[in-house]
Scaffold this active site. Structure first.
Site, short mmCIF file in Angstrom:
data_model
loop_
_atom_site.label_atom_id
_atom_site.label_comp_id
_atom_site.label_asym_id
_atom_site.label_seq_id
_atom_site.Cartn_x
_atom_site.Cartn_y
_atom_site.Cartn_z
CG ASP A 270 -2.13 0.83 1.06
OD1 ASP A 270 -3.11 0.71 1.56
OD2 ASP A 270 -2.13 1.89 0.20
CE1 TYR A 271 2.18 7.86 -1.01
CE2 TYR A 271 0.83 7.50 -3.00
CZ TYR A 271 1.98 8.22 -2.24
OH TYR A 271 2.46 9.40 -2.93
#
Ligand code: GLC
Length: 744
Positions: A270-271
């Site tokens: 994820d980011y």
């Protein structure tokens, strides 16, 4: 022995002679030409959405993927990747297209309320068409995090509390995005792997503790269903699970995903989720986070800048083998080949078509079917030519009506309830009074209330469109109170005081605890954030053009204090049967028996509304469940039920199939959803619905024979012989059970 040897050798020869998948051969060929730097660059995803020389240099050096670059910009960077990098490997452009690109469909929680898999798949297919015209070939969707906590802002993005429903919805969305041609249309990315919806306290990014059996029974199956439906990728989650952040969780990402499930798609972080591990406190610095991530076979690094900064040195120091990198690069190249990017890297659409009539029609149908009628004292559907007051903070908000995660919509394309009722007035179907002025759901304004009651006195009926601004829903938007924001309740109280009939429509990203508000009004449509065409959809529902058919995909608690609350709970050792409630306990008496079983003094053990609940404009009568046999041994049995429309309007019934395993070596839920259908039944007619039940439907994760809990779990997924209850019911709280037994 000789026979076994002969068999082994012939099997080996057979496998070795299998013609290699042409994509695998192309990957072999390309990989053999790549330098270590180029391999590492392929494992890197950077955010676009702007022009910069640094970004161009990264692309020229072989950047694997870019997120948030759309339209002509994608072709600008793609031309550099294909024509100026040494090997010309095309980039993969990604975007969070969560519930529509330009045309916005209901939030996924609302889509789940449709219980309409074909419609959800259609919405995803149309979304893929719009996205691809903007150069997007990878979406970070579907999100299948099971959540039983409406405080968590991201409950909006998932399909609710039930594993079976989320599994079916996630798989339908993957099919819709990716299509059925040899070339995948829009690559899906099922997320967030795993357990993110269990964030403690309903607070985003928070820690999670999930026992292995519950992980396998509740949280993993929707991911497996999405991967079995072909999702080309999967995204890890921000949370730590049992002390290990997902980005570095080898049990999840290697043991289960790669070994047990044999998955060879792309696992993307994820980011900055690998970077977040420093804050988690399970590593000292980004170099260590890089080592943990690659050892957990994270293929693509989204904006961590971990692989690009530290992977090469880790290989040079012998801490990481280049073969580990090759495995990740293979997965990435495989995805690009499956998307046909090497043959068609560019977005070649000169004049993209957005908001097509097909898309708008599907969006309206989805908004109609996602609305759940919670209460109706008979005021709906409106008839004759009433004078209607349209009011409330979401009556005319072309932004908020779409909910969270829709970056690419054009607000002016959104048709609001007010616009739809203006249309009806133009058609002479109603007389319309409008409470003008831009209201925000959190606004508190006595002058609004004064104006509201003055206008209401001129109307036959008040349509109040309330709920949450979209900013209150989604990532990092967790709420500790689940009331209607601002002074919406005060507005409803003022309307009640003047005795006007009120229809409350709630447009929100989560269940809200609105029992008191509901008591003040005559009808309630819970419509979630319904997207571009929610206005006409609500007008059709309120005017009776269509009958509501939505059913709740998540339990509505009466109070925040009841959370987590869900239908498929365990029975406990002291289930409540006759709760003595708070107000029923005499004041001043010191000794008063209120029993000793499991409930809240203020509410008993009941929710505001149960999972699967929803009214229509008619009434349905469910007959008894009829079984083709009361024993399942080697063959399946058929469970049937006759449903009669005992009212005066055609409507859609949503029969739900539930079972209960009465005794298990691990305690079992009091109900488990195993099937559902949508059946249109004309007024006065009956239809019989049937479901097939077999042993596989009764399997669950438990300990193998003779293994004690807590030991190194030798878990098994199987059905245990014994007695079961079965329902075909309108929701998770109603219905008469039939009984059958599994014999083994
Ligand atoms: C966000 C979200 C994830 C999204 C990603 C890219 O933080 O957690 O769902 O896909 O970053 O925007």
């Amino acid at each position: 022995m000789k026979n076994q040897l002969f068999l082994f050798v012939s099997l080996f020869v057979l496998v070795a002679c299998q013609p290699k998948d042409p994509i695998e051969k192309q990957i072999d060929d390309l990989l053999s030409q790549m330098t270590l730097e180029e391999k590492i660059a392929q494992m890197n995803q950077l955010s676009g959405g702007y022009y910069s020389e640094d970004l161009e240099s990264a692309v020229r050096a072989g950047l694997g993927s870019m997120l948030n670059s759309v339209g002509e910009e994608t072709n600008y960077y793609q031309r550099i990747a294909v024509e100026e990098s040494r090997l010309g490997i095309p980039m993969l452009f990604a975007r969070d297209v969560i519930h529509g690109y330009r045309t916005i469909y209901p939030i996924p929680l609302g889509q789940a309320a449709t219980f309409d898999l074909a419609l959800v798949e259609e919405a995803a297919r149309l979304t893929a068409q719009e996205s691809m015209q903007a150069g997007i070939r990878w979406t970070f969707s579907p999100m299948v995090d099971i959540s039983r906590d409406p405080r968590w802002g991201r409950v909006a993005e998932g399909y609710g509390e039930d594993t079976y429903l989320a599994s079916m919805m996630g798989a339908a969305t993957v099919r819709g995005y990716q299509g059925f041609d040899s070339i995948v249309q829009l690559a899906a990315c099922v997320k967030h792997f795993v357990g993110y919806g269990v964030s403690e306290g309903g607070r985003d990014y928070n820690t999670t503790w999930i026992p292995e059996i519950q992980l396998r029974e509740t949280y993993l199956p929707p991911f497996k269903a999405a991967l079995d439906a072909g999702s080309l990728s999967i995204m890890c989650s921000f949370n730590d699970i049992n002390g290990v952040p997902s980005s570095a969780n080898k049990h999840l990402n290697v043991n289960i995903l790669r070994h047990e499930w044999q998955y060879n798609g792309v696992l993307v972080s994820d980011y900055a989720s690998s970077q977040n591990m420093i804050a988690h406190g399970n590593c000292h610095d980004l170099r260590e986070a890089t080592l943990l991530s690659i050892n957990a076979q994270m293929d693509m690094d989204m904006e961590n800048h971990a692989y690009s900064n530290h992977l090469k040195e880790l290989i040079e120091e012998g801490l990481v083998k280049e073969q580990q990198v090759d495995v990740c690069v293979r997965n990435i190249l495989r995805m690009k080949y499956r998307l046909g990017l090497f043959d068609n890297p560019y977005c070649a659409v000169e004049n993209p078509v957005y908001y097509s009539s097909e898309s708008l029609s599907a969006a309206q149908r989805a908004a109609e079917e996602s609305a759940v009628l919670l209460k109706n004292n008979g005021i709906l559907p409106l008839s004759s030519t009433p004078t209607i007051l349209v009011c409330g903070p979401l009556a005319h908000s072309q932004h908020d009506q779409n909910g969270t995660w829709c970056f690419d919509k054009v607000d002016s394309a959104t048709v609001t309830p007010l616009m739809a009722f203006r249309e009806l007035e133009r058609a002479g179907k109603i007389r319309l009074i409008e409470q003008m002025g831009k209201h925000w759901s959190r606004e508190v304004s006595q002058s609004n209330i004064t104006q509201l009651t003055r206008l209401a006195r001129q109307a036959d009926v008040v349509l109040f469109f309330g709920g949450e601004e979209s900013i209150l829903s989604g990532e990092a938007r967790c709420r500790a109170h689940l009331n209607l924001p601002g002074d919406q309740s005060a507005q409803l109280r003022a309307l009640k005081a003047i005795g006007k009939p009120v229809v409350l429509t709630v447009m929100a990203g989560r269940p809200l605890c609105i029992g008191e508000d509901i008591n003040m009004v005559d009808a309630v449509l819970y419509a979630f954030h319904g997207g571009t065409m929610q206005g006409p959809a609500l007008a059709n529902l309120i005017m009776g053009v269509v009958s509501p058919s939505g059913r709740l995909p998540i339990t509505f608690p009466q109070a925040v204090g009841q959370i987590p609350m869900y239908y498929n709970k365990k029975n406990s050792g002291r289930p409540t049967s006759n709760p003595v409630l708070y107000d029923d306990i005499p004041v001043g008496i010191e000794q008063f028996s209120i029993g000793a079983d499991s409930y809240w003094l203020e509410y008993g053990d009941k929710p505001l509304y149960p999972f699967g609940y929803g009214l229509t404009y008619t009434t349905f009568e469910y007959g008894p469940v009829v079984l083709s046999d009361t024993i399942i041994d080697k063959s399946a049995i058929i469970a049937s039920c006759e449903i009669t429309n005992t009212g005066t309007m055609d409507a859609v019934a949503v029969p739900q199939l539930y079972i209960r395993d009465l005794v298990g070596s691990i305690t079992r839920p009091i109900r488990e959803l195993k099937g559902f259908q949508r059946v249109t039944i004309p007024a006065g007619e009956s239809r019989t619905v049937s479901f097939e039940i077999e042993e596989a439907d009764l399997a669950y994760w438990h300990l193998a024979q003779g293994v004690d809990l807590g030991a190194d779990g030798d878990y098994t997924f199987s059905a245990e012989p014994g007695d079961f209850h079965i329902w075909i019911a309108p929701n998770s709280a109603e219905g008469q059970a039939a009984r059958f037994a599994l014999k083994k």
